[in-house]
Design a protein around this motif. Structure first.
Motif, PDB file in Angstrom:
ATOM      1  N   ALA A 297      60.466  40.557  55.434  1.00  0.00           N
ATOM      2  CA  ALA A 297      60.132  39.175  55.753  1.00  0.00           C
ATOM      3  C   ALA A 297      60.059  38.327  54.483  1.00  0.00           C
ATOM      4  O   ALA A 297      60.567  37.191  54.447  1.00  0.00           O
ATOM      5  N   SER A 298      59.450  38.872  53.442  1.00  0.00           N
ATOM      6  CA  SER A 298      59.390  38.145  52.163  1.00  0.00           C
ATOM      7  C   SER A 298      60.775  37.949  51.576  1.00  0.00           C
ATOM      8  O   SER A 298      61.099  36.870  51.052  1.00  0.00           O
ATOM      9  N   LEU A 299      61.609  38.993  51.653  1.00  0.00           N
ATOM     10  CA  LEU A 299      62.984  38.871  51.150  1.00  0.00           C
ATOM     11  C   LEU A 299      63.739  37.774  51.892  1.00  0.00           C
ATOM     12  O   LEU A 299      64.454  36.969  51.284  1.00  0.00           O
ATOM     13  N   MET A 300      63.610  37.740  53.208  1.00  0.00           N
ATOM     14  CA  MET A 300      64.330  36.753  53.999  1.00  0.00           C
ATOM     15  C   MET A 300      63.874  35.336  53.673  1.00  0.00           C
ATOM     16  O   MET A 300      64.675  34.400  53.641  1.00  0.00           O
ATOM     17  N   ALA A 301      62.573  35.174  53.402  1.00  0.00           N
ATOM     18  CA  ALA A 301      62.077  33.859  53.004  1.00  0.00           C
ATOM     19  C   ALA A 301      62.646  33.453  51.651  1.00  0.00           C
ATOM     20  O   ALA A 301      63.098  32.307  51.467  1.00  0.00           O
ATOM     21  N   ASN A 302      62.649  34.380  50.712  1.00  0.00           N
ATOM     22  CA  ASN A 302      63.169  34.085  49.377  1.00  0.00           C
ATOM     23  C   ASN A 302      64.675  33.845  49.383  1.00  0.00           C
ATOM     24  O   ASN A 302      65.204  33.126  48.522  1.00  0.00           O
ATOM     25  N   ALA A 303      65.394  34.454  50.351  1.00  0.00           N
ATOM     26  CA  ALA A 303      66.852  34.309  50.433  1.00  0.00           C
ATOM     27  C   ALA A 303      67.268  33.126  51.297  1.00  0.00           C
ATOM     28  O   ALA A 303      68.449  32.972  51.613  1.00  0.00           O
ATOM     29  N   ASP A 304      66.310  32.286  51.688  1.00  0.00           N
ATOM     30  CA  ASP A 304      66.592  31.077  52.474  1.00  0.00           C
ATOM     31  C   ASP A 304      67.151  31.396  53.855  1.00  0.00           C
ATOM     32  O   ASP A 304      67.874  30.601  54.443  1.00  0.00           O
ATOM     33  N   ILE A 305      66.795  32.562  54.382  1.00  0.00           N
ATOM     34  CA  ILE A 305      67.217  32.931  55.739  1.00  0.00           C
ATOM     35  C   ILE A 305      66.207  32.416  56.765  1.00  0.00           C
ATOM     36  O   ILE A 305      66.537  32.233  57.934  1.00  0.00           O
ATOM     37  N   LEU A 306      64.989  32.166  56.317  1.00  0.00           N
ATOM     38  CA  LEU A 306      63.939  31.686  57.205  1.00  0.00           C
ATOM     39  C   LEU A 306      63.656  30.210  56.996  1.00  0.00           C
ATOM     40  O   LEU A 306      63.763  29.686  55.874  1.00  0.00           O
ATOM     41  N   GLU A 307      63.258  29.541  58.086  1.00  0.00           N
ATOM     42  CA  GLU A 307      62.728  28.189  58.020  1.00  0.00           C
ATOM     43  C   GLU A 307      61.206  28.212  58.131  1.00  0.00           C
ATOM     44  O   GLU A 307      60.563  27.162  58.150  1.00  0.00           O
ATOM     45  N   SER A 308      60.653  29.414  58.219  1.00  0.00           N
ATOM     46  CA  SER A 308      59.213  29.592  58.379  1.00  0.00           C
ATOM     47  C   SER A 308      58.684  30.412  57.215  1.00  0.00           C
ATOM     48  O   SER A 308      59.439  30.838  56.331  1.00  0.00           O
ATOM     49  N   SER A 309      57.395  30.675  57.245  1.00  0.00           N
ATOM     50  CA  SER A 309      56.816  31.587  56.272  1.00  0.00           C
ATOM     51  C   SER A 309      57.156  33.022  56.636  1.00  0.00           C
ATOM     52  O   SER A 309      57.493  33.332  57.787  1.00  0.00           O
ATOM     53  N   ALA A 310      57.045  33.906  55.650  1.00  0.00           N
ATOM     54  CA  ALA A 310      57.290  35.319  55.912  1.00  0.00           C
ATOM     55  C   ALA A 310      56.286  35.858  56.932  1.00  0.00           C
ATOM     56  O   ALA A 310      56.640  36.630  57.827  1.00  0.00           O
ATOM     57  N   ASP A 311      55.033  35.426  56.828  1.00  0.00           N
ATOM     58  CA  ASP A 311      53.998  35.916  57.738  1.00  0.00           C
ATOM     59  C   ASP A 311      54.293  35.517  59.187  1.00  0.00           C
ATOM     60  O   ASP A 311      54.113  36.315  60.118  1.00  0.00           O
ATOM     61  N   GLU A 312      54.739  34.272  59.385  1.00  0.00           N
ATOM     62  CA  GLU A 312      55.028  33.826  60.748  1.00  0.00           C
ATOM     63  C   GLU A 312      56.220  34.584  61.319  1.00  0.00           C
ATOM     64  O   GLU A 312      56.198  34.999  62.493  1.00  0.00           O
ATOM     65  N   ALA A 313      57.249  34.781  60.511  1.00  0.00           N
ATOM     66  CA  ALA A 313      58.423  35.515  60.983  1.00  0.00           C
ATOM     67  C   ALA A 313      58.062  36.942  61.352  1.00  0.00           C
ATOM     68  O   ALA A 313      58.535  37.484  62.357  1.00  0.00           O
ATOM     69  N   LEU A 314      57.203  37.559  60.558  1.00  0.00           N
ATOM     70  CA  LEU A 314      56.781  38.928  60.841  1.00  0.00           C
ATOM     71  C   LEU A 314      55.972  38.982  62.140  1.00  0.00           C
ATOM     72  O   LEU A 314      56.188  39.859  62.984  1.00  0.00           O
ATOM     73  N   ALA A 315      55.062  38.028  62.302  1.00  0.00           N
ATOM     74  CA  ALA A 315      54.231  37.996  63.500  1.00  0.00           C
ATOM     75  C   ALA A 315      55.059  37.789  64.762  1.00  0.00           C
ATOM     76  O   ALA A 315      54.713  38.308  65.833  1.00  0.00           O
ATOM     77  N   LYS A 316      56.153  37.060  64.658  1.00  0.00           N
ATOM     78  CA  LYS A 316      57.015  36.781  65.812  1.00  0.00           C
ATOM     79  C   LYS A 316      58.045  37.876  66.049  1.00  0.00           C
ATOM     80  O   LYS A 316      58.845  37.796  66.991  1.00  0.00           O
ATOM     81  N   GLY A 317      58.055  38.906  65.208  1.00  0.00           N
ATOM     82  CA  GLY A 317      59.006  40.005  65.381  1.00  0.00           C
ATOM     83  C   GLY A 317      60.420  39.685  64.950  1.00  0.00           C
ATOM     84  O   GLY A 317      61.368  40.402  65.333  1.00  0.00           O
ATOM     85  N   ILE A 318      60.589  38.654  64.129  1.00  0.00           N
ATOM     86  CA  ILE A 318      61.928  38.230  63.720  1.00  0.00           C
ATOM     87  C   ILE A 318      62.644  39.321  62.926  1.00  0.00           C
ATOM     88  O   ILE A 318      63.849  39.547  63.091  1.00  0.00           O
ATOM     89  N   THR A 319      61.905  40.042  62.084  1.00  0.00           N
ATOM     90  CA  THR A 319      62.559  41.021  61.206  1.00  0.00           C
ATOM     91  C   THR A 319      63.225  42.144  61.989  1.00  0.00           C
ATOM     92  O   THR A 319      64.185  42.748  61.507  1.00  0.00           O
ATOM     93  N   SER A 320      62.741  42.435  63.182  1.00  0.00           N
ATOM     94  CA  SER A 320      63.327  43.541  63.958  1.00  0.00           C
ATOM     95  C   SER A 320      64.756  43.249  64.385  1.00  0.00           C
ATOM     96  O   SER A 320      65.529  44.183  64.638  1.00  0.00           O
ATOM     97  N   ALA A 321      65.132  41.985  64.480  1.00  0.00           N
ATOM     98  CA  ALA A 321      66.519  41.638  64.810  1.00  0.00           C
ATOM     99  C   ALA A 321      67.439  41.844  63.613  1.00  0.00           C
ATOM    100  O   ALA A 321      68.659  42.007  63.782  1.00  0.00           O
ATOM    101  N   PHE A 322      66.872  41.842  62.422  1.00  0.00           N
ATOM    102  CA  PHE A 322      67.666  42.014  61.205  1.00  0.00           C
ATOM    103  C   PHE A 322      67.566  43.445  60.651  1.00  0.00           C
ATOM    104  O   PHE A 322      68.401  43.848  59.843  1.00  0.00           O
ATOM    105  N   LEU A 323      66.567  44.175  61.097  1.00  0.00           N
ATOM    106  CA  LEU A 323      66.419  45.596  60.736  1.00  0.00           C
ATOM    107  C   LEU A 323      66.007  46.343  62.005  1.00  0.00           C
ATOM    108  O   LEU A 323      64.827  46.596  62.241  1.00  0.00           O
ATOM    109  N   PRO A 324      66.978  46.700  62.864  1.00  0.00           N
ATOM    110  CA  PRO A 324      66.632  47.258  64.175  1.00  0.00           C
ATOM    111  C   PRO A 324      66.406  48.759  64.199  1.00  0.00           C
ATOM    112  O   PRO A 324      66.046  49.305  65.253  1.00  0.00           O
ATOM    113  N   HIS A 325      66.626  49.445  63.096  1.00  0.00           N
ATOM    114  CA  HIS A 325      66.460  50.901  63.083  1.00  0.00           C
ATOM    115  C   HIS A 325      65.216  51.293  62.294  1.00  0.00           C
ATOM    116  O   HIS A 325      64.594  50.478  61.613  1.00  0.00           O
TER     117      HIS A 325
END
Length: 437
Positions: A297-325
């Motif tokens: 989540a922190s990497l995605m925020a730093n790489a401009d993949i997120l429009e939200s904070s890393a914490d919010e993306a993690l809480a919403k389960g966003i990272t599982s779509a980008f790392l499904p295994h």
């Protein structure tokens, strides 16, 4: 590594004897397996040895053999299949550092095997991949025995670790050659062939089918094809291993000629090393998996993949779509060694968490285990589409995602041995030895 074999065999034989006794059997016969023909054909599949057999003797291409282990502690018996054959080269006489540990009986037909097997087979258990030779046994492949062995073989002996270090060296040789081939513009098919040549392995000696994925194919987790042509391939994800005396290395690297994507690869590599730094005895693997998603989540925020904070993306389960295994798995005689979901020799289940059902390892890490650590980030349209249409769409920078999607995905995978002082990175050590740094 041969100097460690005596202790290795003693440990494994003791585990088989204890598992047999706990289940009420007089002993166990472990069959190597046999060759299987294609349907209505006289040609067949490549022989794959039973891993429980290969864990006792380094005989990988010897079908029809078996090992009888008496629970009372008698010297184990190896029935060694050797026949006259002018169609194929027959096995040579058994020789090597392991032979004196067995009562070797050469057999040339199934009748000879049956005659040499214990007379009281009705009190013995058979570990038989095909199930064809076990009609007279008390049980075939009983879960109580196999579950106990699976749990225990997660912890490797010194002999096994030596084999796995050599498997890592073999695999890294292939990866270095594959990287050079990619930079020269080779196709997936050519990269695969070059990998086999450099690692000294035939297609059938590989521990698993190579994943050689150029550009968008890197978003297919178990991509199974090898394209013969190249159509603008600025990235390569290659998941390919090595095998030595039956023991596996499982290594993934991603490279790119696109500077922006290469920077993202470097970020994933640094993330992977932060995860590896946490590996130690007693660490619960599901917590390590959760830590990986925090880092992603922190990497995605730093790489401009997120429009939200890393914490919010993690809480919403966003990272599982980008790392499904899952973050990793046990490794040894099998690429995905069994026993990852057991709490003890009795097989008390440790199921994966509901949020990450594909996690292959839920046990706490233990000294002697070898696990893979393989985080990644992928741009998989079938997983991204629900996000585009859902309430969390506003949390993602879709312009950035669309820019990265044609490049497929990134995975970095090392093989890690847990030690009393932390861990040993078998993969990075092999790369360092070959690269001279």
């Amino acid at each position: 590594m041969h100097e460690h074999y005596d202790n290795h065999l003693a440990v494994r034989l003791d585990q088989w004897r204890q598992a047999s006794q706990r289940s009420g059997y007089a002993g166990v016969v472990i069959f190597a397996g046999n060759r299987q023909l294609w349907f209505r054909d006289d040609q067949g599949y490549p022989f794959k040895v039973n891993p429980y057999f290969a864990g006792l003797v380094p005989l990988l291409d010897h079908p029809n053999c078996c090992i009888a282990i008496d629970a009372d502690g008698a010297k184990p018996q190896l029935l060694y299949w050797q026949t006259e054959d002018f169609w194929h080269q027959p096995p040579s006489d058994p020789t090597g550092y392991w032979v004196d540990h067995f009562d070797v009986v050469v057999v040339s037909n199934q009748a000879a095997i049956q005659q040499a097997l214990p007379a009281d087979q009705e009190h013995w258990v058979a570990i038989d991949p095909a199930g064809s030779a076990a009609a007279n046994f008390a049980a075939t492949n009983p879960e109580t025995v196999l579950t106990a062995i699976d749990f225990q073989r997660a912890v490797k002996t010194d002999y096994e670790l030596a084999c796995m270090r050599e498997a890592s060296r073999i695999g890294v040789n292939g990866h270095r050659a594959a990287h050079a081939a990619f930079l020269s513009g080779a196709s997936e098919f050519d990269i695969h062939q070059i990998y086999c040549q450099a690692s000294g392995q035939t297609q059938h000696e590989l521990p698993y089918a190579n994943i050689v994925a150029l550009a968008p194919h890197g978003a297919i987790l178990h991509y199974q094809h090898q394209a013969r042509s190249v159509d603008s391939a600025p990235a390569l994800l290659i998941d390919a291993g090595g095998q030595y005396l039956g023991y596996c290395a499982d290594i993934t690297r991603t490279w790119s000629t696109d500077a922006d994507f290469e920077a993202l690869i470097d970020a994933v590599d640094a993330l992977q090393q932060r995860i590896c730094a946490e590996v130690r005895d007693g660490y619960e693997f599901p917590k390590l998996h959760a830590f990986a998603h925090q880092q992603l989540a922190s990497l995605m925020a730093n790489a401009d993949i997120l429009e939200s904070s890393a914490d919010e993306a993690l809480a919403k389960g966003i990272t599982s779509a980008f790392l499904p295994h899952g973050l990793g798995h046990l490794l040894g005689l099998q690429v995905h060694d069994r026993g990852g979901h057991s709490a003890d020799v009795a097989g008390t289940p440790l199921p994966p968490p509901d949020a990450h059902p594909w996690l292959r390892l839920t046990r706490p890490l233990q000294t002697g285990m070898v696990v893979t650590i393989e985080p990644g980030i992928y741009f998989i349209e079938s997983l991204l589409a629900p996000l585009r249409a859902g309430a969390s769409a506003k949390l993602i920078n879709w312009r950035r995602v669309d820019q990265l999607t044609p490049l497929g995905g990134i995975r970095v995978e090392d093989n890690i041995c847990i030690t009393g002082r932390g861990h040993e990175n078998l993969t990075r050590d092999a790369f360092a030895a070959i690269d001279g740094c």
